[in-house]
Design a protein around this motif. Sequence first.
Motif: not given
Length: 310
Positions: A31, A63, A114, A118, A178, A217, A220
């Motif tokens: 990405t 990651h 949470s 990825r 992503s 949510s 960023g």
Amino acid sequence: MTRLLGTSAQDIEKAARLLRDGECVAFPTETVYGLGADARNGRAVAGIYAAKGRPSFNPLIIHVPDANSARDYGVWSDEAQLLADAFWPGPLSLVLPLRENSGLSELVTAGLPSVAIRVPAGDLAQGLLRAFEGPVAAPSANPSGRISPTSAQHVFSGLEGKIAAVLDGGACIVGLESTIVGLAGTPTLLRAGGVPREAIEHVLGARLIDPQDGEISAPGQLTSHYAPRAKMRLNAQSWDEGEKTLGFGQMECDLNLSESSDLAEAAANLFGHLHLLDAMNADRIAVAPIPQTGLGVAINDRLSRAAAPR
Ligand code: TXA
Ligand code: MG
């Protein structure tokens, strides 16, 4: 000093050792380039925020090399399995309920219950994660609020002297971050990105919902993000005097995202072309209309953030 590392096994091992020592290392994914640090080491993760000058409330994506490792950190579900089978390794991040005793630094999750996970594609990313043998927290490797890097050169121009090393794997193939899907409740599209929404909905056999209005949510997602220095004008039907111009499809322009109107090619070129136009010291950048379908949704999302008033 920031070291430039290549693709050899020794260089990958050097990068892994730097991560073990709590340093920040930039590495290529399919990405964008990520700025990686050991996700279990709070001081190392703090180094990411320091290098980027990033507001500290933004949680980071971890990651890992494969879905099996992902299960160590996120609470797994049937939906997670379906999406992992279909899209990992690849440009999809899953937000899962955080497992108890995950060992992750709270700086990574910003204290949320949470975690975003990825499995990146690409030999260098995979090689680094396997050599390091642990979760790597990595936002895009750019100073906060600036354009995401799709080459080692972009990383250098933003972060040289602020991070230990850059692994140079050439240009990123996807060129957009992503897609982020929230699986902590009803499957939700938190950020458009490298995997189109329809492909995910097809695999799930259900529609993704959009985040509730006003609810942050994916914090960023600040509006003014990915910003070049120049003022941007989107959906330009024609060019004005004095503008640097970013085209799409057959047209005259300074740079073209894709002459053949290929959205995947446009996505891969997007940040690189914005970097180049910025480097031309443009005051104003005009951008041709991009179709709002498939990867075009993510491209338009990034463009509208780049154009947001700041
Ligand atoms: O392609 C990518 O995803 C790149 C490469 C380096 O992997 N990474 C990336 O990271 O774009 P970053 O930090 O720029 O974006 C992470 C996004 C942010 O919008 C953040 O708010 C969201 O992920 N995020 C992280 N953890 C979350 C969580 N627990 N819940 C909701 N959103 C989360
Ligand atoms: Mg970013």
